[in-house]
Write a protein that holds these residues in place. Sequence first.
Motif, PDB file in Angstrom:
ATOM      1  N   PRO A 366       0.798  -1.242   0.000  1.00 64.08           N
ATOM      2  CA  PRO A 366       0.000   0.000   0.000  1.00 64.08           C
ATOM      3  C   PRO A 366       0.824   1.282   0.000  1.00 64.08           C
ATOM      4  N   GLY A 367       2.129   1.199   0.299  1.00 66.93           N
ATOM      5  CA  GLY A 367       2.951   2.392   0.338  1.00 66.93           C
ATOM      6  C   GLY A 367       2.891   3.100   1.682  1.00 66.93           C
ATOM      7  N   PRO A 368       3.615   4.222   1.816  1.00 66.20           N
ATOM      8  CA  PRO A 368       3.574   5.004   3.054  1.00 66.20           C
ATOM      9  C   PRO A 368       2.155   5.452   3.399  1.00 66.20           C
ATOM     10  N   ALA A 369       1.922   5.708   4.667  1.00 66.45           N
ATOM     11  CA  ALA A 369       0.588   6.120   5.123  1.00 66.45           C
ATOM     12  C   ALA A 369       0.143   7.401   4.428  1.00 66.45           C
ATOM     13  N   ALA A 370       1.080   8.306   4.143  1.00 68.69           N
ATOM     14  CA  ALA A 370       0.733   9.593   3.548  1.00 68.69           C
ATOM     15  C   ALA A 370       0.221   9.483   2.119  1.00 68.69           C
ATOM     16  N   PHE A 371       0.463   8.334   1.467  1.00 65.65           N
ATOM     17  CA  PHE A 371       0.056   8.197   0.067  1.00 65.65           C
ATOM     18  C   PHE A 371      -1.438   7.934  -0.092  1.00 65.65           C
ATOM     19  N   GLY A 372      -2.110   7.576   0.998  1.00 64.10           N
ATOM     20  CA  GLY A 372      -3.547   7.341   0.930  1.00 64.10           C
ATOM     21  C   GLY A 372      -3.931   6.140   0.097  1.00 64.10           C
ATOM     22  N   ARG A 373      -3.057   5.121   0.064  1.00 65.01           N
ATOM     23  CA  ARG A 373      -3.341   3.914  -0.726  1.00 65.01           C
ATOM     24  C   ARG A 373      -3.573   2.704   0.190  1.00 65.01           C
ATOM     25  N   GLY A 374      -3.927   2.974   1.428  1.00 61.07           N
ATOM     26  CA  GLY A 374      -4.215   1.894   2.362  1.00 61.07           C
ATOM     27  C   GLY A 374      -3.113   1.606   3.354  1.00 61.07           C
ATOM     28  N   GLY A 375      -1.983   2.297   3.252  1.00 61.30           N
ATOM     29  CA  GLY A 375      -0.893   2.082   4.192  1.00 61.30           C
ATOM     30  C   GLY A 375      -1.226   2.605   5.580  1.00 61.30           C
ATOM     31  N   GLN A 376      -0.914   1.815   6.595  1.00 57.90           N
ATOM     32  CA  GLN A 376      -1.232   2.195   7.970  1.00 57.90           C
ATOM     33  C   GLN A 376       0.017   2.397   8.822  1.00 57.90           C
ATOM     34  N   VAL A 377       1.133   1.761   8.449  1.00 61.25           N
ATOM     35  CA  VAL A 377       2.340   1.828   9.270  1.00 61.25           C
ATOM     36  C   VAL A 377       3.232   2.971   8.793  1.00 61.25           C
ATOM     37  N   PRO A 378       3.992   3.583   9.712  1.00 58.74           N
ATOM     38  CA  PRO A 378       4.832   4.729   9.340  1.00 58.74           C
ATOM     39  C   PRO A 378       6.084   4.300   8.580  1.00 58.74           C
ATOM     40  N   THR A 379       6.532   5.156   7.690  1.00 63.26           N
ATOM     41  CA  THR A 379       7.729   4.893   6.899  1.00 63.26           C
ATOM     42  C   THR A 379       8.665   6.094   6.965  1.00 63.26           C
ATOM     43  N   VAL A 380       9.838   5.939   6.363  1.00 66.53           N
ATOM     44  CA  VAL A 380      10.809   7.036   6.310  1.00 66.53           C
ATOM     45  C   VAL A 380      10.229   8.223   5.556  1.00 66.53           C
ATOM     46  N   THR A 381       9.499   7.970   4.480  1.00 65.26           N
ATOM     47  CA  THR A 381       8.880   9.062   3.727  1.00 65.26           C
ATOM     48  C   THR A 381       7.858   9.810   4.572  1.00 65.26           C
ATOM     49  N   ASP A 382       7.075   9.081   5.373  1.00 65.80           N
ATOM     50  CA  ASP A 382       6.126   9.752   6.278  1.00 65.80           C
ATOM     51  C   ASP A 382       6.868  10.690   7.231  1.00 65.80           C
ATOM     52  N   ALA A 383       8.019  10.239   7.742  1.00 64.38           N
ATOM     53  CA  ALA A 383       8.805  11.065   8.656  1.00 64.38           C
ATOM     54  C   ALA A 383       9.342  12.305   7.944  1.00 64.38           C
ATOM     55  N   ASP A 384       9.811  12.146   6.708  1.00 72.66           N
ATOM     56  CA  ASP A 384      10.316  13.299   5.949  1.00 72.66           C
ATOM     57  C   ASP A 384       9.212  14.315   5.688  1.00 72.66           C
ATOM     58  N   ILE A 385       8.020  13.812   5.374  1.00 71.74           N
ATOM     59  CA  ILE A 385       6.881  14.709   5.124  1.00 71.74           C
ATOM     60  C   ILE A 385       6.532  15.486   6.391  1.00 71.74           C
ATOM     61  N   LEU A 386       6.499  14.788   7.518  1.00 79.02           N
ATOM     62  CA  LEU A 386       6.112  15.436   8.768  1.00 79.02           C
ATOM     63  C   LEU A 386       7.147  16.474   9.207  1.00 79.02           C
ATOM     64  N   GLN A 387       8.400  16.303   8.814  1.00 74.71           N
ATOM     65  CA  GLN A 387       9.449  17.270   9.159  1.00 74.71           C
ATOM     66  C   GLN A 387       9.471  18.464   8.206  1.00 74.71           C
ATOM     67  N   GLY A 388       8.619  18.420   7.176  1.00 75.72           N
ATOM     68  CA  GLY A 388       8.565  19.533   6.241  1.00 75.72           C
ATOM     69  C   GLY A 388       9.617  19.479   5.153  1.00 75.72           C
ATOM     70  N   LEU A 389      10.254  18.314   4.952  1.00 79.17           N
ATOM     71  CA  LEU A 389      11.310  18.180   3.950  1.00 79.17           C
ATOM     72  C   LEU A 389      10.776  17.783   2.582  1.00 79.17           C
ATOM     73  N   ILE A 390       9.512  17.444   2.512  1.00 74.54           N
ATOM     74  CA  ILE A 390       8.864  17.124   1.235  1.00 74.54           C
ATOM     75  C   ILE A 390       7.637  18.013   1.097  1.00 74.54           C
ATOM     76  N   GLU A 391       7.544  18.711  -0.017  1.00 69.11           N
ATOM     77  CA  GLU A 391       6.372  19.546  -0.276  1.00 69.11           C
ATOM     78  C   GLU A 391       5.253  18.687  -0.854  1.00 69.11           C
ATOM     79  N   PRO A 392       4.126  18.564  -0.174  1.00 73.68           N
ATOM     80  CA  PRO A 392       3.035  17.717  -0.667  1.00 73.68           C
ATOM     81  C   PRO A 392       2.570  18.057  -2.075  1.00 73.68           C
ATOM     82  N   ALA A 393       2.509  19.320  -2.411  1.00 71.64           N
ATOM     83  CA  ALA A 393       1.956  19.721  -3.711  1.00 71.64           C
ATOM     84  C   ALA A 393       2.844  19.318  -4.876  1.00 71.64           C
ATOM     85  N   SER A 394       4.168  19.251  -4.653  1.00 69.08           N
ATOM     86  CA  SER A 394       5.088  18.962  -5.750  1.00 69.08           C
ATOM     87  C   SER A 394       5.585  17.526  -5.747  1.00 69.08           C
ATOM     88  N   PHE A 395       5.191  16.725  -4.761  1.00 67.51           N
ATOM     89  CA  PHE A 395       5.700  15.358  -4.651  1.00 67.51           C
ATOM     90  C   PHE A 395       5.213  14.506  -5.819  1.00 67.51           C
TER      91      PHE A 395
END
Length: 698
Positions: A366-395
């Motif tokens: 399902p991918g990282p939780a932030a992808f909205g594809r059914g993922g429930q467990v946290p990943t490194v990408t989720d952590a990067d997003i939460l720290q503001g290192l990935i811009e949601p609009a341009s990802f």
Amino acid sequence: MTSKPDLRVAVDIGGTFTDTVLMETEGGIVATNKTPTTPAEPTIGALEGVTRVLADAKRDWTELTGFIHGTTLATNSLIERRGARVVSITNTGFRDILEIGYERRYSQYDINLSKPDLLVTRDRCLTVSGRISATGKELVPLDESAVPCLAEKLRLLDADAVAICLLHAYANPKHEERLRDLLQDELPELAISISSDVSPEAREFDRLCTTIANAYIQPMMAAYLRAFELEFSNRGIGCPIMMMTAGGGITTLKTAAHLPIRLVESGPAGGAILAARIAAEHGLTDVLSFDMGGTTAKLCLIDNYQAQSARRFEIARAERFTKGSGMPVRIPVIEMIEIGAGGGSIASVDRLGRIQIGPESAGSEPGPAAFGRGGQVPTVTDADILQGLIEPASFAEGRLSVDVAAAENSIAVHVASPMAIDARSAAAGISEIVDENMAAAGRMHAVESGKDLGDRTMIAFGGNGPLHATRVARRCGVRRIVIPHDPGVGSAVGFLRAPVSFEIVRSHYQSLDFFDPAGVNELFDAMLSEAKAVVRAGAGHSQLITRRVGFMRYHGQGHEIEIELPDRDLQEADLPQICNLFETEYSRQFAREVPGMRIEILNWCVQVSTQPKPVEKVENHAETFQPAPDRTTQFLCELTGEHLEANVFDRSSLQPGAEIYGPALIIEPQTTTYVSADFVAKTDGLGSLILEHEGRTL
């Protein structure tokens, strides 16, 4: 009338994303794309990627003149144990080669040691009478009358594939070839691998393991490659599809289907090829290649513009960093260390309350939780997003919606709550652990190779490499980083830089005291003829270059070192030169030679490849200037633990000479480069980003 320029496409199917690059010979890269991998049907994701790059470039399927493909399918099948049901056949009396192995434990005092899974259990190890000597002489004829009985046993064992490994078949393959032909007559649908084709080298255990691994994935890979070729042929392409190999070259689909074991680690090999070329363009002789994707991170040492290579590696180690705990495979391979530390690597808390990262990955489904594809467990990408290192609009070019709240909730539930901390602190902890894991792997790889990372330049790429590069480099003691153009699809770009090549290694014992030049030259001629036939099938009448290598040792030693030999027929007069080459290299590796010892050559190698394209050196005379940021964003700084403001730049708008002081984010379609607060980034004449550690404090 001018001919149309070549239009080539490369497809790299990874565990999380499928990367596609379209390149025009004269115009360079014209389109790139990153799409989620479709694990159930990998070809679907590849078709989507090629369709998109052709549409972006306004080109047609029929215009393609070249197609290069790399995949993790072979690797994943071995790691996840999703291959064929294999039966092995060895000589009578040698049924227990797999059980005996090296006759040692990889962890001497571990009473709970887990033995490597070698794919074939003892009840599926069959034998046949017959014997070939180490010199290739037939001592006992092959018992052909036993074949009907063997065939019946194979039926009862429900075998999908057979691995035949008879003693000294590298010296004389006739018993293996005859047994294969007889079994094929009895069981036409059976996939059969013979060691004299797969790994014609001495050392029975390694040779048997390699042959078993090839047989294990051969039915699945052959079916996959046939289906892949058919799907793309139906779209109208007329060019042949070539495959990337673990050794850094490309080969034909026919060879790949016959020897799929050579496709293991083919994707990472493309990344190493890219890094070696970037090193040559920038005149960097000592480099650390850092490729962080969605599933794994790969680190490779590059010296004098050549990636470090090996002839042996291990698959699916029982203990990740312990040599001997995996299944040994002998094939030409670019040597690197790979760990389960990618954007999709899953974060958890162990029973001692410590954060653990990977090696399990959420993949693309399902991918990282932030992808909205059914993922429930946290990943490194989720952590990067939460720290503001990935811009949601341009990802991911805006094709994937990013749910920051879902990322925060997943980290809060699975990491923050068990540790009694807040979600953003937990996200910072996840990044700290994964960055240290990757840096530790790099340091270990360097130490095992007798090298130091401090004076090296890091070349970072992959979907997550530029995002984590400064943090990993700081921990490795590396002060300079190069982020090439189109880093998010770096391995696929490397495919298009790789030569068509093939390498053959064969065992043929020789001592320099009793050297037989005629016999060695005859062996080289046969190997060159075979390798050239494979390369010609994919390269046509292109100019070819050849390389000859001997693997030499002192008498009584168990391992050899690689020595490049004159690329011509050898003569008695060459022996002093060969001896000097060996002793010079031996002294370099072990500080001194051993006087008076007999020198032996056990294995011989030929490499045939097309001529590599000339490297364009960097010329950057532009004056430096500080561009205005496109916008700013809030992020969590790893140096201070505070939320700070970072400038955000669009990479495509940066001109040569641009100088950007951290903290900053440099955004591009498939990845983001994070310039830490203690780094400064500059753009050069080839469009690369050069990040240098300034040691500044906030």
